[in-house]
Write an enzyme that holds these catalytic residues in place. Structure first.
Site, PDB file in Angstrom:
ATOM      1  N   TYR A  10      54.476  -4.636  -9.320  1.00 61.54           N
ATOM      2  CA  TYR A  10      54.592  -3.594  -8.293  1.00 61.54           C
ATOM      3  C   TYR A  10      53.205  -3.263  -7.791  1.00 61.54           C
ATOM      4  O   TYR A  10      52.280  -3.063  -8.581  1.00 61.54           O
ATOM      5  CB  TYR A  10      55.243  -2.346  -8.898  1.00 61.54           C
ATOM      6  CG  TYR A  10      55.358  -1.173  -7.938  1.00 61.54           C
ATOM      7  CD1 TYR A  10      56.213  -1.233  -6.834  1.00 61.54           C
ATOM      8  CD2 TYR A  10      54.618  -0.012  -8.133  1.00 61.54           C
ATOM      9  CE1 TYR A  10      56.330  -0.153  -5.959  1.00 61.54           C
ATOM     10  CE2 TYR A  10      54.733   1.073  -7.271  1.00 61.54           C
ATOM     11  CZ  TYR A  10      55.588   1.001  -6.182  1.00 61.54           C
ATOM     12  OH  TYR A  10      55.707   2.063  -5.323  1.00 61.54           O
ATOM     13  N   ASP A  61      45.306  -6.041  -9.180  1.00 61.19           N
ATOM     14  CA  ASP A  61      45.822  -4.680  -9.040  1.00 61.19           C
ATOM     15  C   ASP A  61      45.748  -4.013 -10.411  1.00 61.19           C
ATOM     16  O   ASP A  61      46.596  -4.233 -11.270  1.00 61.19           O
ATOM     17  CB  ASP A  61      47.258  -4.700  -8.518  1.00 61.19           C
ATOM     18  CG  ASP A  61      47.813  -3.277  -8.347  1.00 61.19           C
ATOM     19  OD1 ASP A  61      47.154  -2.316  -8.800  1.00 61.19           O
ATOM     20  OD2 ASP A  61      48.903  -3.141  -7.768  1.00 61.19           O
ATOM     21  N   LYS A 104      45.633   5.930 -10.613  1.00 65.72           N
ATOM     22  CA  LYS A 104      46.027   6.559 -11.876  1.00 65.72           C
ATOM     23  C   LYS A 104      44.833   7.135 -12.667  1.00 65.72           C
ATOM     24  O   LYS A 104      44.389   8.215 -12.329  1.00 65.72           O
ATOM     25  CB  LYS A 104      46.908   5.594 -12.680  1.00 65.72           C
ATOM     26  CG  LYS A 104      48.189   5.298 -11.860  1.00 65.72           C
ATOM     27  CD  LYS A 104      49.309   4.600 -12.566  1.00 65.72           C
ATOM     28  CE  LYS A 104      50.568   4.623 -11.716  1.00 65.72           C
ATOM     29  NZ  LYS A 104      51.049   3.357 -11.215  1.00 65.72           N
TER      30      LYS A 104
HETATM   31  C1  LIG Z   1      51.469   2.995  -9.749  1.00 64.83           C
HETATM   32  C2  LIG Z   1      51.074   1.665  -9.211  1.00 64.83           C
HETATM   33  C3  LIG Z   1      50.820   1.462  -7.849  1.00 64.83           C
HETATM   34  C4  LIG Z   1      51.103   2.505  -6.814  1.00 64.83           C
HETATM   35  O1  LIG Z   1      50.316   3.640  -6.969  1.00 64.83           O
HETATM   36  P1  LIG Z   1      50.816   5.026  -6.299  1.00 64.83           P
HETATM   37  O2  LIG Z   1      49.672   5.948  -6.559  1.00 64.83           O
HETATM   38  O3  LIG Z   1      52.078   5.390  -6.999  1.00 64.83           O
HETATM   39  O4  LIG Z   1      51.023   4.751  -4.859  1.00 64.83           O
HETATM   40  C5  LIG Z   1      50.330   0.237  -7.450  1.00 64.83           C
HETATM   41  N1  LIG Z   1      50.108  -0.752  -8.328  1.00 64.83           N
HETATM   42  C6  LIG Z   1      50.352  -0.596  -9.654  1.00 64.83           C
HETATM   43  C7  LIG Z   1      50.058  -1.714 -10.588  1.00 64.83           C
HETATM   44  C8  LIG Z   1      50.859   0.603 -10.122  1.00 64.83           C
HETATM   45  O5  LIG Z   1      51.140   0.732 -11.437  1.00 64.83           O
END
Ligand SMILES: *Cc1c(COP(=O)(O)O)cnc(C)c1O
Length: 430
Positions: free
Chosen positions: A142, A237, A270
Site C-alpha cells: 500500500y 516506501d 508515520k
Molecule cells: C500508511 C502508509 C501510507 C499512507 O500514509 P497516509 O499518511 O495514511 O496517507 C503509504 N505507504 C505506506 C507503506 C503506509 O504504511
C-alpha cells in the site's frame, strides 16, 4: 456516559461508515469499533473507560508511546508560537537535517502532510525525472490512496492493472504494472519487455500492509540492478518501516546485506511526525532539483512543514536516537512474538511470527508467507476470533489480519508479559 455502540451509531449518521479511514470501522473483524478518549504510554482508553494495551500506536507513529513529556513540551511550545505561517521556518531545516543525517541515501528532503501525498509526489518526481510514464508496484503493498496506486494485478503480466476503487479511471492506472512480491521471474520479464518505458519500481521493503512480509535480499538486489541497467528509479516506501524497524530505516538493513545499496527515492511518514500529520520524500540533490521551484515537477502544500507538526517530529526523532533505544525496542517486540509463538504451540495452534525493530506480524500458518496470495490464502476466521478474544482481555491489535502491529518504547516487560498471557488464554479458546 456514551458507549462505544452509541457513539458508533451517532457517528454513522454524520460520517460515512462512522469513520474517517475505513479500517477503523472493524469491518474486517466485525463488532463495534472502540472510540478512544485518551492515551498515555502504552495504553489507550475507550469511551467506556476500558484500558487497552495499544499495539497499533496510531498505525505506527507512536514509537515512544503516548504523551512522552519531551514531545508534549515541544508541541506545546511550538503551538504557543503559532500554528501555521505559510512561510519557511528554521525548524523545517532542523527536521530535514535530522532526517538526512539518519538516511545517508538522500541529500535533500521535502516535507508534506501525509504518506499518500509523499508517495504520490515521489511517483510524479520519478516520472518527471526519467521522462517515462510506467511504474511498477507489487500486490499487497500500500502506498497511499493516490489514483495511480489504487490498482490490483491484471490477468496477465503483459497487461496493466485494474483500479481497486470506483472513481479511478482505467486510463489513470494503465501505466501501473502490478507484480507479485518477491517474484524474481516477473520483475525480470517486466524489464525485459518494457524496461525502457519504466520510470520507477516502488516497494514496501518490509511490507506492513499485508501483515508483515519482507522483500528477500536477492529480490531487492535484482530490482536495484534492473533499475540501474534500464535507467529506472527504485523507490522505497518507508512510510511504515522508516525509523520504525531500525534507526536507519529498512534501507539500512538491506545495506548491511548488500554493501553500498541505496534506493533512489525514499518516502517517509508515520514515525517522522510522531503522531502529527507529517510525511516526506527524499532523494539525491540531482533528483530533488527537478522539483518546483527549481525544476519542472510541481508539488506544493499549504500546511507542508507545519511548525507544530515539525516540532513533534523533531522531538520524536531526537528521542529515538538515544543510545540503546532500538535494542530495547527490538527486544520487547521479539519477546512479544516469541511469547505468542510459544503460547500458540502449547495450545496446539499453528502460528508463525516475524518482527524487526518495533514492528511485528504473526500468521496462523505453518510458514511465513512471501507474497500477498499466501498471506490471504488462510482466510481470516481464526485471526478474527483471536482478535476479539484478546480485545476482551484488554489487548488492542490492528483490526484486520493483513495489518502489521507495533510496539512502543513505553511497553514494559510487564506489559509484554500481560499481553502474552492474554494471547495464551485466547489460543486455548480458539
Ligand atoms: C500508511 C502508509 C501510507 C499512507 O500514509 P497516509 O499518511 O495514511 O496517507 C503509504 N505507504 C505506506 C507503506 C503506509 O504504511
Amino acid at each position: 456516559m456514551s458507549t462505544n455502540a452509541s457513539l458508533f451509531e451517532r457517528a454513522q449518521r454524520v460520517i460515512p461508515g462512522g469513520v474517517n479511514s475505513p479500517v477503523r470501522a472493524f469491518r474486517a473483524v466485525g463488532g463495534t469499533p472502540r472510540f478512544i478518549t485518551r492515551a498515555q504510554g502504552a495504553y489507550i482508553w475507550d469511551a467506556e473507560g476500558r484500558r487497552y494495551h495499544d499495539y497499533i500506536g496510531s498505525w505506527g507513529p507512536m514509537i515512544l508511546g503516548h504523551g512522552h513529556p519531551d514531545v508534549l513540551e515541544a508541541v506545546q511550545k511550538a503551538a504557543m508560537d503559532g500554528f501555521s505561517f505559510g512561510a519557511p521556518t528554521e525548524r523545517e531545516i532542523e527536521l530535514a537535517e535530522e532526517i538526512l543525517k539518519l538516511v545517508p541515501s538522500a541529500e535533500q528532503v521535502r516535507l508534506v502532510s501525509s504518506g499518500t501525498e509523499a508517495g504520490m509526489s515521489a511517483i510524479r518526481l520519478a516520472r518527471g525525472y526519467t521522462g517515462r510514464n510506467k511504474i511498477i508496484k507489487f500486490e499487497g503493498c500500500y502506498h497511499g490512496h493516490a489514483d495511480a496506486l489504487l490498482v490490483k494485478a491484471g490477468s496477465g503480466l503483459a497487461t496493466f492493472g485494474h483500479p481497486t476503487s470506483a472513481g479511478v479511471p482505467a486510463e489513470v492506472v494503465q501505466h501501473t504494472l502490478v507484480l507479485e512480491y518477491n517474484n524474481l521471474a516477473q520483475i525480470e520479464e517486466a524489464f525485459a519487455t518494457q524496461g525502457s518505458e519504466i520510470a520507477c519500481v516502488m516497494i514496501e521493503p518490509i511490507a506492513g500492509n499485508m501483515n508483515f512480509v519482507r522483500a528477500s535480499v536477492p529480490f531487492v538486489q535484482r530490482i536495484r540492478e534492473l533499475c540501474d541497467q534500464h535507467g529506472a528509479l527504485f523507490v522505497f516506501d518507508e512510510v511504515m518501516s522508516g525509523f520504525r524497524v531500525a534507526l536507519g530505516s529498512a534501507q539500512s538493513i538491506y545495506a548491511k546485506a548488500l554493501p553500498g545499496f541505496k534506493p533512489d527515492i525514499s518516502v517517509f511518514g508515520k514515525v517522522i511526525g510522531g503522531g502529527m500529520p507529517l510525511a516526506a520524500f527524499a532523494a539525491s540533490r540531482e533528483i530533488m532539483s527537478k522539483l518546483a521551484p527549481l525544476g519542472p515537477v510541481y508539488q506544493a502544500g499549504t500546511l507542508s512543514g507545519n511548525p507544530v507538526a515539525t516540532a513533534c517530529g523533531l522531538a520524536t526523532l531526537k528521542l529515538i536516537q538515544q543510545p540503546g533505544f532500538f535494542d530495547k525496542l527490538s527486544l520487547s517486540t521479539r519477546n512479544l512474538m516469541d511469547g505468542f509463538t510459544l503460547a500458540a504451540r502449547e495450545a496446539g495452534v499453528p502460528l508463525v511470527a516475524d518482527c524487526e525493530g518495533g514492528m511485528f506480524g504473526f500468521f496462523f500458518a505453518e510458514s511465513l508467507p512471501q507474497n500477498y496470495q499466501t498471506v490471504m490464502a488462510r482466510g481470516s476466521d481464526t485471526f478474527n476470533r483471536f482478535f476479539h478474544l484478546v480485545l476482551e482481555r484488554g489487548v488492542y491489535l490492528a483490526p484486520a489480519m493483513y495489518e502489521a502491529g507495533f510496539v512502543s518504547a513505553a511497553h514494559t516487560e510487564q506489559d509484554i508479559a500481560d499481553t502474552v498471557a492474554a494471547a495464551a488464554e485466547a489460543f486455548r479458546l480458539l
